[in-house]
Design an enzyme around this catalytic site. Structure first.
Site, PDB file in Angstrom:
ATOM      1  N   CYS A   1       7.404  -4.014  15.882  1.00  0.00           N
ATOM      2  CA  CYS A   1       6.925  -2.969  16.799  1.00  0.00           C
ATOM      3  C   CYS A   1       5.488  -3.301  17.221  1.00  0.00           C
ATOM      4  CB  CYS A   1       6.983  -1.603  16.122  1.00  0.00           C
ATOM      5  SG  CYS A   1       8.654  -1.138  15.644  1.00  0.00           S
TER       6      CYS A   1
ATOM      7  N   GLU B   1       0.826  -1.199   0.000  1.00  0.00           N
ATOM      8  CA  GLU B   1       0.000   0.000   0.000  1.00  0.00           C
ATOM      9  C   GLU B   1       0.863   1.252   0.000  1.00  0.00           C
ATOM     10  OE1 GLU B   1      -1.873  -1.489   3.771  1.00  0.00           O
ATOM     11  OE2 GLU B   1      -1.539   0.563   4.400  1.00  0.00           O
TER      12      GLU B   1
ATOM     13  N   GLU C   1      10.962  -1.663   6.750  1.00  0.00           N
ATOM     14  CA  GLU C   1      12.030  -0.888   7.373  1.00  0.00           C
ATOM     15  C   GLU C   1      13.049  -0.566   6.278  1.00  0.00           C
ATOM     16  OE1 GLU C   1      13.064   0.765  10.124  1.00  0.00           O
ATOM     17  OE2 GLU C   1      14.921   0.966   8.985  1.00  0.00           O
TER      18      GLU C   1
ATOM     19  N   CYS D   1       2.233  -1.653  15.501  1.00  0.00           N
ATOM     20  CA  CYS D   1       2.212  -1.511  14.041  1.00  0.00           C
ATOM     21  C   CYS D   1       1.555  -2.699  13.339  1.00  0.00           C
ATOM     22  CB  CYS D   1       3.641  -1.342  13.542  1.00  0.00           C
ATOM     23  SG  CYS D   1       3.739  -1.142  11.767  1.00  0.00           S
TER      24      CYS D   1
ATOM     25  N   CYS E   1       7.053  -6.580   7.296  1.00  0.00           N
ATOM     26  CA  CYS E   1       8.192  -6.017   8.032  1.00  0.00           C
ATOM     27  C   CYS E   1       8.574  -7.003   9.126  1.00  0.00           C
ATOM     28  CB  CYS E   1       7.790  -4.681   8.653  1.00  0.00           C
ATOM     29  SG  CYS E   1       9.124  -3.850   9.543  1.00  0.00           S
TER      30      CYS E   1
ATOM     31  N   CYS F   1       3.487   8.546   0.561  1.00  0.00           N
ATOM     32  CA  CYS F   1       4.092   7.686   1.587  1.00  0.00           C
ATOM     33  C   CYS F   1       4.222   6.295   0.966  1.00  0.00           C
ATOM     34  CB  CYS F   1       3.173   7.657   2.808  1.00  0.00           C
ATOM     35  SG  CYS F   1       3.721   6.496   4.074  1.00  0.00           S
TER      36      CYS F   1
ATOM     37  N   CYS G   1      -0.579   3.046   8.388  1.00  0.00           N
ATOM     38  CA  CYS G   1       0.362   2.032   8.846  1.00  0.00           C
ATOM     39  C   CYS G   1      -0.021   0.573   8.590  1.00  0.00           C
ATOM     40  CB  CYS G   1       0.604   2.199  10.339  1.00  0.00           C
ATOM     41  SG  CYS G   1       0.758   3.885  10.881  1.00  0.00           S
TER      42      CYS G   1
HETATM   43  N1  SAH Z   1      10.111   1.054   9.674  1.00  0.00           N
HETATM   44  C1  SAH Z   1      10.180   2.475   9.614  1.00  0.00           C
HETATM   45  C2  SAH Z   1       9.146   3.142   8.740  1.00  0.00           C
HETATM   46  C3  SAH Z   1       7.736   2.625   8.754  1.00  0.00           C
HETATM   47  S1  SAH Z   1       6.660   3.080  10.045  1.00  0.00           S
HETATM   48  C4  SAH Z   1      10.149   3.054  11.014  1.00  0.00           C
HETATM   49  O1  SAH Z   1      10.052   2.310  11.971  1.00  0.00           O
HETATM   50  O2  SAH Z   1      10.315   4.259  11.152  1.00  0.00           O
HETATM   51  C5  SAH Z   1       6.409   4.823   9.979  1.00  0.00           C
HETATM   52  C6  SAH Z   1       6.103   5.414  11.324  1.00  0.00           C
HETATM   53  O3  SAH Z   1       4.773   5.074  11.768  1.00  0.00           O
HETATM   54  C7  SAH Z   1       7.042   4.940  12.415  1.00  0.00           C
HETATM   55  O4  SAH Z   1       7.375   5.983  13.260  1.00  0.00           O
HETATM   56  C8  SAH Z   1       6.175   3.933  13.148  1.00  0.00           C
HETATM   57  O5  SAH Z   1       6.676   3.684  14.417  1.00  0.00           O
HETATM   58  C9  SAH Z   1       4.831   4.592  13.091  1.00  0.00           C
HETATM   59  N2  SAH Z   1       3.684   3.707  13.328  1.00  0.00           N
HETATM   60  C10 SAH Z   1       3.494   2.448  12.934  1.00  0.00           C
HETATM   61  N3  SAH Z   1       2.303   1.974  13.341  1.00  0.00           N
HETATM   62  C11 SAH Z   1       1.711   2.967  14.021  1.00  0.00           C
HETATM   63  C12 SAH Z   1       0.458   3.115  14.680  1.00  0.00           C
HETATM   64  N4  SAH Z   1      -0.411   2.127  14.739  1.00  0.00           N
HETATM   65  N5  SAH Z   1       0.193   4.302  15.254  1.00  0.00           N
HETATM   66  C13 SAH Z   1       1.071   5.326  15.194  1.00  0.00           C
HETATM   67  N6  SAH Z   1       2.257   5.259  14.585  1.00  0.00           N
HETATM   68  C14 SAH Z   1       2.587   4.093  14.011  1.00  0.00           C
END
Ligand code: SAH
Length: 343
Positions: free
Chosen positions: A114, A90, A158, A117, A110, A103, A331
């Site tokens: 986290c 996406e 990532e 996410c 991934c 974006c 996300c």
């Molecule tokens: N892997 C990279 C980029 C992808 S995520 C990274 O970790 O930065 C992009 C951003 O969205 C990151 O800051 C991530 O921590 C955040 N993110 C992911 N899922 C989220 C959610 N459910 N709510 C808020 N931020 C989120």
């Protein structure tokens, strides 16, 4: 068969020479592709003999548009794109006053794990090639019918876990034969893979580096981000200082606010303390709630208090405006719900 979008101009020029063609054809072909002509037969200044050779050797890897959802709140468009091997990713196009921003994803899924996410729930399926990363911008331009002026590598995946493909993508997207998008208009977001941040800094590009920090202490960070077991915040901040030295660029720290986890006043004060004096900016992101966990976003009042504490401690801060809330724009949620509904 190879994807033409995985080639730099120099690489395609070499191929032309090796195959008895003139090098200048490479630029002509890219000029068609970047102007949305994706069928060799429509490339009017290319001789038929070369068209045949191209068809035998290369495909133009534009993914299929599976769905486009448009937010009725703010015009944000979310695209679900399908590659030849069936994998779906996406990308999101956001329209701001200063131009269109896209974006994009760098991996299918991934492996960073986290907690908050949705992109990571099924693990990493595979890396995207540079052409596949690029194709999202090419198709985004077509869908919004206008120039894309900003790119954020903040979709699924990532970026620093797919380093070489992402670096090649940055080179092509920036080139004048490509989409000609300036490095200053590109932001790369990482969960903090320290050796790769240093490698990126050594390239001395002027892209903006965004770090997903989300906590002020290693202990707290480990609760929500497994990568914190590998690299400490001290190491990350040292790598950021190195990045600033090398590039002169201000770092963005992303901080997703999760109720009762990292949103306390003490958290804000501690965060301000570790960032004090650094050329940086904090982006607060009220967590997007997903059904697979119980993490909740804080109230508006708590968010404002957090912001105020950072400000009064001299830290530049903004709260991320929510875009496309009505279309699952955040996300990795859309890909996941789409795949689930197709089962
Ligand atoms: N892997 C990279 C980029 C992808 S995520 C990274 O970790 O930065 C992009 C951003 O969205 C990151 O800051 C991530 O921590 C955040 N993110 C992911 N899922 C989220 C959610 N459910 N709510 C808020 N931020 C989120």
């Amino acid at each position: 068969m190879k994807n033409l979008l995985d080639f730099t101009l120099e690489e395609l020029q070499s191929w032309m020479k090796e195959n008895g063609e003139s090098a200048f054809r490479a630029k002509q072909i890219f000029s068609w592709i970047y102007n949305e002509v994706w069928n060799y037969d429509d490339m009017k200044n290319i001789p038929n003999s070369l068209k045949h050779k191209l068809k035998d050797n290369f495909y133009i890897g534009i993914p299929k548009i599976e769905e486009v959802y448009e937010s009725s709140l703010d015009g944000t468009k979310k695209m679900l794109l399908r590659f030849n091997d069936g994998n779906i990713i996406e990308s999101v196009i956001m329209q701001y006053k200063h131009g269109n921003s896209i974006c994009i994803s760098t991996q299918v899924g991934c492996r960073m794990g986290c907690k908050f996410c949705a992109s990571t729930l099924g693990g990493r399926v595979r890396d995207l090639t540079c052409g596949e990363i690029l194709s999202q911008v090419i198709i985004g331009k077509k869908i919004c019918g206008d120039r894309i002026s900003n790119i954020v590598l903040m979709g699924s995946g990532e970026p620093l876990d797919n380093f070489d493909n992402v670096m090649k993508f940055l080179k092509i997207v920036n080139a004048d034969y490509g989409l000609n998008i300036g490095q200053r208009h590109i932001t790369l977001s990482t969960c903090g893979i320290v050796p790769k941040i240093i490698e990126l800094a050594d390239k001395e590009m002027s892209i903006t580096l965004a770090i997903s920090l989300h906590a002020f202490s290693d202990e707290k960070r480990k609760e929500i981000m497994p990568i914190a077991n590998k690299y400490s915040i001290t190491e990350i901040l040292d790598a950021c200082r190195y990045y600033i030295d090398k590039t002169g660029r201000r770092i963005t720290f992303e901080y997703s606010l999760v109720s009762g986890v990292n949103d306390g006043k003490e958290d804000a004060r501690s965060l301000a303390k570790i960032l004090k004096g650094m050329l940086c900016h904090v982006n607060l992101i009220p967590v997007n709630e997903i059904k697979e966990n119980t993490l909740k976003r804080p109230s508006k009042k708590v968010i404002e208090e957090f912001e105020e504490i950072l400000k009064s401690n001299g830290i530049e801060v903004t709260v991320r405006r929510e875009m496309g809330a009505d279309i699952n724009a955040a996300c990795g949620q859309l890909r996941k719900s789409y795949i689930e509904s197709a089962k």
